[in-house]
Write a protein that holds these residues in place. Structure first.
Motif, PDB file in Angstrom:
ATOM      1  N   SER A 196       0.823  -1.203   0.000  1.00  0.00           N
ATOM      2  CA  SER A 196       0.000   0.000   0.000  1.00  0.00           C
ATOM      3  C   SER A 196       0.859   1.256   0.000  1.00  0.00           C
ATOM      4  N   THR A 232      -5.935  -5.852   0.095  1.00  0.00           N
ATOM      5  CA  THR A 232      -4.549  -5.576  -0.274  1.00  0.00           C
ATOM      6  C   THR A 232      -3.602  -6.558   0.404  1.00  0.00           C
ATOM      7  N   LEU A 235      -3.486  -9.725  -1.547  1.00  0.00           N
ATOM      8  CA  LEU A 235      -2.613  -9.572  -2.711  1.00  0.00           C
ATOM      9  C   LEU A 235      -1.142  -9.620  -2.306  1.00  0.00           C
ATOM     10  N   CYS A 239       1.653 -12.102  -3.661  1.00  0.00           N
ATOM     11  CA  CYS A 239       2.851 -11.521  -4.268  1.00  0.00           C
ATOM     12  C   CYS A 239       4.105 -12.024  -3.564  1.00  0.00           C
ATOM     13  N   ALA A 320       3.341  -5.125  -9.646  1.00  0.00           N
ATOM     14  CA  ALA A 320       2.328  -4.563 -10.546  1.00  0.00           C
ATOM     15  C   ALA A 320       1.302  -5.619 -10.938  1.00  0.00           C
ATOM     16  N   ARG A 321       1.756  -6.864 -11.141  1.00  0.00           N
ATOM     17  CA  ARG A 321       0.821  -7.937 -11.497  1.00  0.00           C
ATOM     18  C   ARG A 321      -0.251  -8.087 -10.426  1.00  0.00           C
ATOM     19  N   ASP A 323      -1.346  -5.697  -8.505  1.00  0.00           N
ATOM     20  CA  ASP A 323      -1.942  -4.376  -8.247  1.00  0.00           C
ATOM     21  C   ASP A 323      -1.416  -3.742  -6.965  1.00  0.00           C
ATOM     22  N   LEU A 324      -0.147  -3.961  -6.694  1.00  0.00           N
ATOM     23  CA  LEU A 324       0.489  -3.374  -5.515  1.00  0.00           C
ATOM     24  C   LEU A 324       1.465  -2.292  -5.945  1.00  0.00           C
TER      25      LEU A 324
END
Length: 705
Positions: A196, A232, A235, A239, A320-321, A323-324
């Motif tokens: 984040s 988040t 994710l 990740c 990025a994959r 969405d971070l």
């Protein structure tokens, strides 16, 4: 809170100059009680943290314990006490998020959570408000990230009214080749922040957690509470797995207390390095953030990775994959820990000094007085009803039904039993997990009560046929500057340490939370313990089958000090006498042998509420029990280290028990009643059917739904 004059003088002497404003705030947070353990670290050497199975002990984000040569688990625990008073939902939720990221930072995937919650009297509206918000926060966060909450405890005591406790433990699983640590590896490697964006939430959280709660804390301290985003975090979990799969991480630390300043300085200090960090490179979600805000923000769902220069691009691609956000904020370096902002150095300090240089406190302690024996007169039927319907011994189904305890498909035994069981086919075993404490015990007798807490958790494992592997503790106390409070805190440290050593259970990590004082006074000294064990054999349930007779196995303490009964009666008593070290260990060995034998049909440990509550939890509408005891003390004594066993083969039970006492209790019945006879009072007899018992014990659901 501001930097104390004595600390400022030491810092000036070390630096040879006055600290900059940003340095002063960094020291204030990293040298706080919450981060530096200034009052507790001198006591923590009492714990034995070594064992053949211990891979990494205290000092990292989480401990690491081996199940076999190729399979490890992580074990960690933390508190989010002050934040959960100010904002119960976000305070508890971010406590879950923080301990999960501690798990990630060791290279592990989180597989289970345990929550231990402590509130003021249940009949107070404010306590119920806090309970409702905390449970909702834990449920929403844990359920959303897909980590099952499988164990824990919920307790009520008047001394938590102004300062509840939220202690959360997490177990992770990893293969040996995925292990990483929070120790920087090489100068020139890049520091990459993933997750984040950084905002102003949670500023000063570490220093806030090191102060007594003020009367206006719910409004004045709200900015110090972090706001979490479980989606988040999910994710970030995935990740992190991808980064480990491609071997892109050299070391890692999650951003928790003191934010980026805490994570990055501790990371490089542990490796013997410094760092060069450009605070302007940190991805931010609020405009015009000042350097100390960027450095000390406790915004959630962020990780700091050490990455080789050639791997940075791939790390950012993976972020990025998922969405971070990601940012290269600096690098590991030789020399000092340096942070710049707008081209100017705002921090330039020796990393080991800021991260680990806080001086320890030398505090006075006074040993608390113990109660004397003054037993009350009780009416058996009234005493049974009071204990069975007490919120501390009542069913906690209202709490755990809000948690997803089966996500991940590992849960073999769900909440509500002595211990949870998790399938770990990777190591061909089951992992047992238990967690909790009893404030009535430690309020009555800090040292003996803490020994009992450790004994009770180990008994929970033994009752499921599990052998302890390791434990972590969360030591909660009041203001340590008060000698009587510090004396009680010292007592729980020593008691927990002594019993864990006696049972050969290494304490491999933990957390300390002090200054849990409010206008209501200090909390009871509260030594939450989370313990794991391996269970390779059969594990009996606790519901009676109706095909055997009932026996009590273990050593009784013959006293009611700290018991639930005495919370309802006008009287006092000494704390129950626990077995000595060797006898305690032998008792648990015998219990493990008994519960895994084919002749054992059901087993359940005796603890909170004593034998009365144990039997109430074993009967059902189909199968009851008819038992006899000599006196009321035997019925309500809460001495741990004992189990009620239903067996079809008394000879086998006696043989397996060896020198451990076995007491005949009575028989199972087919009428669904729990019948109790107390023989020293004219054979006084009381019986309740299973439906009535369930109504007594359903007080949380009845009052909260």
């Amino acid at each position: 809170m501001t930097l104390p004059d004595a600390d400022r003088d030491l810092i000036v002497a070390e630096l040879g100059r006055d600290p900059t404003p940003t340095e002063a705030m960094l020291f204030e947070n990293l040298w706080s009680e919450h981060c530096a353990y200034r009052s507790s670290r001198p006591l923590l050497s009492a714990f034995d943290s070594e064992g053949e199975q211990v891979v990494i002990g205290p000092g990292d984000d989480a401990a690491v314990v081996s199940l076999d040569d190729e399979t490890y688990i992580t074990l960690g625990i933390e508190s989010h006490n002050h934040p959960s008073y100010v904002d119960p939902y976000d305070g508890a939720a971010t406590g879950v998020g923080g301990i999960v990221r501690d798990t990630l930072s060791m290279g592990a995937y989180p597989i289970a959570l345990a929550d231990c919650l402590y509130f003021g009297d249940f009949d107070r509206e404010h306590s119920r408000y806090l309970l409702d918000g905390v449970v909702e926060g834990i449920a929403d966060y844990g359920n959303a990230i897909g980590v099952p909450t499988v164990a824990g405890a919920t307790s009520f005591h008047e001394k938590y009214e102004g300062n509840p406790l939220v202690n959360v433990a997490c177990v992770g699983l990893l293969s040996a080749d995925r292990l990483i640590t929070a120790e920087a590896q090489e100068a020139g490697n890049k520091l990459v922040l993933v997750g984040s964006s950084t905002g102003r939430d949670g500023l000063g959280g570490a220093s806030f957690a090191s102060e007594d709660l003020a009367e206006d804390a719910e409004t004045e301290d709200r900015p110090a509470v972090q706001v979490g985003d479980p989606y988040t975090e999910k994710l970030l979990i995935e990740c992190n797995e991808a980064l480990l799969d491609e071997e892109l991480v050299e070391s890692c630390r999650d951003l928790g207390a003191a934010g980026l300043g805490g994570a990055s300085s501790e990371l490089v200090a542990k490796g013997g390095f410094g760092a060069n960090i450009d605070l302007n490179e940190v991805h931010q979600r609020e405009p015009e953030m000042r350097p100390f805000e960027i450095l000390l923000s406790e915004s959630q769902e962020r990780m700091c990775y050490e990455v080789r220069p050639e791997n940075v691009e791939r790390v950012q691609e993976l972020a990025a994959r998922f969405d971070l956000g990601s940012a290269v904020i600096g690098e590991v370096a030789e020399g000092n820990y340096v942070c710049t902002f707008d081209g100017e150095a705002v921090v330039d300090v020796p990393p080991e000094y800021v991260a680990d240089g806080a001086p320890m406190n030398d505090l006075d302690s006074v040993e608390p007085e113990q109660a004397t024996r003054d037993l009350p007169e009780v009416v058996l039927s009234q005493a049974l009803e009071a204990v069975l319907s007490d919120p501390n011994t009542a069913s906690k189904e209202w709490v755990y039904r809000q948690y997803d305890h089966e996500v991940g498909l590992r849960t073999a035994r769900r909440p509500g039993d002595d211990a949870a069981l998790l399938d770990v086919p990777e190591a061909n075993t089951k992992l047992a997990l238990t967690a909790g404490a009893d404030p009535n015990w430690t309020n009555a007798a800090p040292y003996d009560g803490a020994r009992a807490v450790a004994f009770e958790n180990a008994t929970n494992l033994a009752a499921k046929g599990a052998t302890p592997l390791a434990a972590v503790d969360c030591l909660n106390g009041g203001n340590p500057e008060k000698p009587d409070v510090y004396g009680g805190f010292k007592g729980i440290v020593d008691g927990l340490a002594d019993m864990c050593s006696a049972l050969s259970v290494p304490v491999v990590g933990g957390n300390v939370s002090l200054y849990n004082d409010s206008v209501a006074g200090p909390i009871p000294p509260t030594p939450t313990l989370a313990m794991v064990g391996s269970a390779d054999g059969p594990s009996p349930g606790m519901t009676l089958s109706g095909d055997g007779d009932l026996y009590l196995v273990g050593y009784s303490g013959d006293a009611l000090g700290g018991s639930t009964l005495l919370q309802h009666e006008d009287g006092s008593d000494a704390f129950p006498a626990l077995p000595d070290d060797d006898t305690a260990a032998a008792a648990l060995d015998a219990i493990r042998g008994i519960v895994t034998d084919d002749s054992t049909l059901a087993a359940h440990d005796v603890s909170h509420g004593g034998l009365a509550v144990t039997l109430a939890e074993m009967v059902s509408e189909e199968v009851g029990a008819d038992i006899a005891v000599e006196n009321v003390v035997q019925l309500f004594d809460e001495t741990p280290g004992r189990v009620v066993v239903e067996t079809a083969d008394l000879d086998a039970l006696l043989d397996l028990a060896g020198d451990v006492p076995v007491y005949e209790l009575g028989t199972t019945t087919d009428d669904g009643y729990l019948g109790v006879t107390v023989t020293d009072d004219g054979d006084e007899y009381v019986a309740f059917d299973a439906t009535t018992i369930a109504e007594f014990r359903d007080v949380l659901t009845r009052e909260l739904d």
